[in-house]
Design a protein around this motif. Structure first.
Motif, PDB file in Angstrom:
ATOM      1  N   VAL A  89       0.836  -1.204   0.000  1.00 24.04           N
ATOM      2  CA  VAL A  89       0.000   0.000   0.000  1.00 24.04           C
ATOM      3  C   VAL A  89       0.875   1.259   0.000  1.00 24.04           C
ATOM      4  CG1 VAL A  89      -1.962  -1.108   1.122  1.00 24.04           C
ATOM      5  CG2 VAL A  89      -0.185  -0.047   2.528  1.00 24.04           C
ATOM      6  N   GLU A  90       2.185   1.062   0.153  1.00 24.06           N
ATOM      7  CA  GLU A  90       3.134   2.182   0.163  1.00 24.06           C
ATOM      8  C   GLU A  90       4.538   1.627  -0.073  1.00 24.06           C
ATOM      9  OE1 GLU A  90       3.793   5.266  -0.631  1.00 24.06           O
ATOM     10  OE2 GLU A  90       2.047   5.794   0.598  1.00 24.06           O
ATOM     11  N   TYR A  91       5.480   2.544  -0.347  1.00 24.07           N
ATOM     12  CA  TYR A  91       6.869   2.139  -0.576  1.00 24.07           C
ATOM     13  C   TYR A  91       7.812   3.079   0.169  1.00 24.07           C
ATOM     14  CZ  TYR A  91       4.936  -0.820  -4.225  1.00 24.07           C
ATOM     15  OH  TYR A  91       4.207  -1.777  -4.896  1.00 24.07           O
ATOM     16  N   ALA A  92       9.016   2.580   0.431  1.00 24.99           N
ATOM     17  CA  ALA A  92      10.022   3.388   1.125  1.00 24.99           C
ATOM     18  C   ALA A  92      11.392   3.138   0.523  1.00 24.99           C
ATOM     19  CB  ALA A  92      10.037   3.042   2.617  1.00 24.99           C
ATOM     20  N   VAL A  93      12.242   4.152   0.576  1.00 29.71           N
ATOM     21  CA  VAL A  93      13.654   3.990   0.226  1.00 29.71           C
ATOM     22  C   VAL A  93      14.386   3.593   1.495  1.00 29.71           C
ATOM     23  CG1 VAL A  93      15.745   5.097  -0.646  1.00 29.71           C
ATOM     24  CG2 VAL A  93      13.509   5.720  -1.603  1.00 29.71           C
ATOM     25  N   LYS A  94      15.082   2.455   1.441  1.00 33.69           N
ATOM     26  CA  LYS A  94      15.824   1.960   2.591  1.00 33.69           C
ATOM     27  C   LYS A  94      17.292   2.344   2.449  1.00 33.69           C
ATOM     28  CE  LYS A  94      16.965  -2.304   5.128  1.00 33.69           C
ATOM     29  NZ  LYS A  94      16.848  -3.787   5.125  1.00 33.69           N
ATOM     30  N   MET A  95      17.842   2.960   3.512  1.00 33.87           N
ATOM     31  CA  MET A  95      19.229   3.430   3.491  1.00 33.87           C
ATOM     32  C   MET A  95      19.953   3.025   4.769  1.00 33.87           C
ATOM     33  SD  MET A  95      18.518   7.335   2.214  1.00 33.87           S
ATOM     34  CE  MET A  95      16.957   7.484   3.062  1.00 33.87           C
ATOM     35  N   ARG A  96      21.253   2.935   4.649  1.00 31.39           N
ATOM     36  CA  ARG A  96      22.063   2.853   5.863  1.00 31.39           C
ATOM     37  C   ARG A  96      21.992   4.193   6.577  1.00 31.39           C
ATOM     38  NH1 ARG A  96      28.094   1.676   4.843  1.00 31.39           N
ATOM     39  NH2 ARG A  96      28.134   2.723   6.844  1.00 31.39           N
ATOM     40  N   ARG A  97      21.985   4.157   7.891  1.00 27.59           N
ATOM     41  CA  ARG A  97      21.948   5.417   8.630  1.00 27.59           C
ATOM     42  C   ARG A  97      23.353   6.017   8.709  1.00 27.59           C
ATOM     43  NH1 ARG A  97      18.916   6.816  14.396  1.00 27.59           N
ATOM     44  NH2 ARG A  97      19.534   9.029  14.418  1.00 27.59           N
ATOM     45  N   ILE A  98      23.449   7.283   8.344  1.00 25.92           N
ATOM     46  CA  ILE A  98      24.730   7.990   8.384  1.00 25.92           C
ATOM     47  C   ILE A  98      24.876   8.654   9.750  1.00 25.92           C
ATOM     48  CG2 ILE A  98      26.050   9.917   7.401  1.00 25.92           C
ATOM     49  CD1 ILE A  98      24.615   9.338   4.731  1.00 25.92           C
ATOM     50  N   PRO A  99      25.965   8.406  10.466  1.00 28.88           N
ATOM     51  CA  PRO A  99      26.160   9.047  11.777  1.00 28.88           C
ATOM     52  C   PRO A  99      26.174  10.565  11.659  1.00 28.88           C
ATOM     53  CG  PRO A  99      27.777   7.289  11.417  1.00 28.88           C
ATOM     54  CD  PRO A  99      27.088   7.512  10.109  1.00 28.88           C
ATOM     55  N   GLU A 100      25.431  11.233  12.514  1.00 26.13           N
ATOM     56  CA  GLU A 100      25.316  12.691  12.475  1.00 26.13           C
ATOM     57  C   GLU A 100      26.674  13.382  12.542  1.00 26.13           C
ATOM     58  OE1 GLU A 100      22.656  15.121  12.486  1.00 26.13           O
ATOM     59  OE2 GLU A 100      21.586  13.449  11.570  1.00 26.13           O
ATOM     60  N   GLU A 101      27.576  12.802  13.320  1.00 30.97           N
ATOM     61  CA  GLU A 101      28.877  13.455  13.515  1.00 30.97           C
ATOM     62  C   GLU A 101      29.760  13.391  12.269  1.00 30.97           C
ATOM     63  OE1 GLU A 101      29.362   9.207  15.096  1.00 30.97           O
ATOM     64  OE2 GLU A 101      27.821  10.776  15.129  1.00 30.97           O
ATOM     65  N   ARG A 102      29.355  12.580  11.270  1.00 29.76           N
ATOM     66  CA  ARG A 102      30.148  12.466  10.044  1.00 29.76           C
ATOM     67  C   ARG A 102      29.655  13.406   8.940  1.00 29.76           C
ATOM     68  NH1 ARG A 102      34.479  11.379  11.602  1.00 29.76           N
ATOM     69  NH2 ARG A 102      35.099  11.044   9.431  1.00 29.76           N
ATOM     70  N   LEU A 103      28.583  14.142   9.206  1.00 33.01           N
ATOM     71  CA  LEU A 103      28.081  15.105   8.225  1.00 33.01           C
ATOM     72  C   LEU A 103      28.978  16.338   8.213  1.00 33.01           C
ATOM     73  CD1 LEU A 103      24.247  14.976   9.021  1.00 33.01           C
ATOM     74  CD2 LEU A 103      25.461  13.789   7.177  1.00 33.01           C
ATOM     75  N   LEU A 104      29.209  16.887   7.032  1.00 30.38           N
ATOM     76  CA  LEU A 104      30.083  18.053   6.906  1.00 30.38           C
ATOM     77  C   LEU A 104      29.585  19.215   7.762  1.00 30.38           C
ATOM     78  CD1 LEU A 104      32.472  19.536   5.674  1.00 30.38           C
ATOM     79  CD2 LEU A 104      31.107  19.946   3.609  1.00 30.38           C
ATOM     80  N   LYS A 105      28.280  19.383   7.871  1.00 32.80           N
ATOM     81  CA  LYS A 105      27.749  20.507   8.668  1.00 32.80           C
ATOM     82  C   LYS A 105      28.179  20.407  10.130  1.00 32.80           C
ATOM     83  CE  LYS A 105      23.279  18.589  10.132  1.00 32.80           C
ATOM     84  NZ  LYS A 105      21.835  18.838  10.276  1.00 32.80           N
ATOM     85  N   ASN A 106      28.496  19.183  10.600  1.00 30.38           N
ATOM     86  CA  ASN A 106      28.930  18.977  11.986  1.00 30.38           C
ATOM     87  C   ASN A 106      30.441  18.768  12.099  1.00 30.38           C
ATOM     88  OD1 ASN A 106      26.233  19.101  12.926  1.00 30.38           O
ATOM     89  ND2 ASN A 106      25.912  16.959  12.401  1.00 30.38           N
ATOM     90  N   MET A 107      31.148  18.929  10.980  1.00 33.50           N
ATOM     91  CA  MET A 107      32.598  18.693  10.984  1.00 33.50           C
ATOM     92  C   MET A 107      33.395  19.953  10.628  1.00 33.50           C
ATOM     93  SD  MET A 107      32.907  14.980   9.087  1.00 33.50           S
ATOM     94  CE  MET A 107      34.701  14.953   9.260  1.00 33.50           C
ATOM     95  N   LEU A 108      32.739  21.098  10.597  1.00 36.44           N
ATOM     96  CA  LEU A 108      33.380  22.316  10.102  1.00 36.44           C
ATOM     97  C   LEU A 108      34.570  22.753  10.942  1.00 36.44           C
ATOM     98  CD1 LEU A 108      30.222  24.342   9.025  1.00 36.44           C
ATOM     99  CD2 LEU A 108      31.920  23.268   7.528  1.00 36.44           C
ATOM    100  N   SER A 109      34.583  22.375  12.206  1.00 38.14           N
ATOM    101  CA  SER A 109      35.695  22.785  13.063  1.00 38.14           C
ATOM    102  C   SER A 109      36.925  21.894  12.894  1.00 38.14           C
ATOM    103  CB  SER A 109      35.256  22.769  14.536  1.00 38.14           C
ATOM    104  OG  SER A 109      34.902  21.450  14.929  1.00 38.14           O
TER     105      SER A 109
END
Length: 318
Positions: A89-109
């Motif tokens: 009745v619906e569909y989803a894209v399944k992804m591995r979860r990316i750790p928040e601390e590995r996102l560039l927005k959280n790595m600028l320092s």
């Protein structure tokens, strides 16, 4: 459905205006909402499935190991079951979860200049291999986009954008078209118009053990994803400068320019950064009219900053 699924999976739910995202410890399920905004149409189950498949295919180009599959959601015996094909009745894209601390927005320092060079190489290599989409390089297509921006932001003059800035950016944009119209055709012939990402932002770049992942590209509208490679890569430049990291932006741009050997890079870069900052200013202005959006003052302040940034780029357009 979302409430029942989140409870059965013990998942945290994030919500955007187009999707529900179910966050588990190791994986993520992204479910598209049945909405139609004109530029985006998820109104039927068939269209949502089609866009899920397109999202998977397009994002695997830059982040293959994160995008796992498109999975069905079935309604069986009075409950919703994810990854059950018996009664979809619906569909989803399944992804591995990316750790928040590995996102560039959280790595600028702590991100290094070498990291930014590697990112530039990653994106340049992607653009070199991406499908040519010459039809999106025509001046008329770009002008349609900028005309649309100016039309849609008239109502925000005096609210998020100064009248003088609005008129200055518009005139510099029109002047660029008049002065360099022949270069748009030249770039088409040189193969500079590609099926890109469309949304290379700080929150869509991750530095993982497997390598760099640039995820969440635009799948719902080819016009927003396909175009000049400088227009695609420089979204990240603009975002870095918005948060005060011109140093990182400069390293990223110089490496990309060196790899691509693009003669018009310095000419087109401020034009496209002006466009990118303006688009984001427009989108944040739209939030002021959303009755469900609560942080309107923050949206207004950010939109004003983005329009000022767009003005600063316009001042450097040749």
């Amino acid at each position: 459905m979302i409430e029942q699924l989140s409870k059965s999976l013990n998942a945290e739910v994030l919500q955007t205006h187009t999707s529900w995202v179910l966050l588990l410890e190791k994986v993520v399920y992204k479910i598209k909402k049945p909405v139609n905004f004109g530029f985006l149409d998820y109104s039927t189950l068939e269209k949502r499935l089609e866009n899920c498949k397109k999202e998977l295919e397009l994002n695997r180009r830059l982040c293959g190991w994160v995008y796992m599959d498109v999975v069905p959601i079935s309604y069986v015996d009075g409950e919703y079951r994810i990854e059950d094909p018996s009664n979809p009745v619906e569909y989803a894209v399944k992804m591995r979860r990316i750790p928040e601390e590995r996102l560039l927005k959280n790595m600028l320092s702590k991100v290094s200049q070498e990291d930014m060079k590697e990112l530039a190489r990653h994106i340049a290599n992607f653009h070199a291999k991406a499908e040519r989409r010459d039809e999106f390089g025509r001046l008329e297509v770009m002008k349609f986009n900028t005309d649309e921006n100016f039309l849609q932001t008239e109502k925000y003059i005096g609210i998020t954008i100064d009248k003088e800035d609005y008129e200055f950016i518009r005139e510099k944009t029109e002047g660029f078209y008049r002065k360099y119209s022949d270069l748009f055709e030249k770039r088409i012939k040189e193969g500079r118009i590609r099926d890109g990402h469309g949304d290379i932002r700080l929150e869509h770049v991750a530095f993982l053990e497997e390598g760099i992942c640039v995820f969440d590209c635009i799948e719902f509208n080819d016009r927003f994803r396909c175009g000049d490679v400088i227009n695609d890569m420089c979204f990240l430049s603009m975002e870095l400068e918005l948060v005060g990291r011109r140093d990182l932006s400069q390293v990223y741009e110089e490496e990309y320019k060196k790899i691509t050997q693009d003669e018009e890079f310095d000419l087109f870069l401020p034009f496209f950064k002006c466009y990118r900052a303006y688009v984001r200013g427009k989108v944040n202005s739209f939030l002021l009219d959303d009755p469900h959006y609560e942080k309107k003052e923050e949206a207004k302040e950010l939109a004003s900053r983005l329009f000022k940034l767009s003005r600063s780029y316009a001042e450097t357009i040749p």
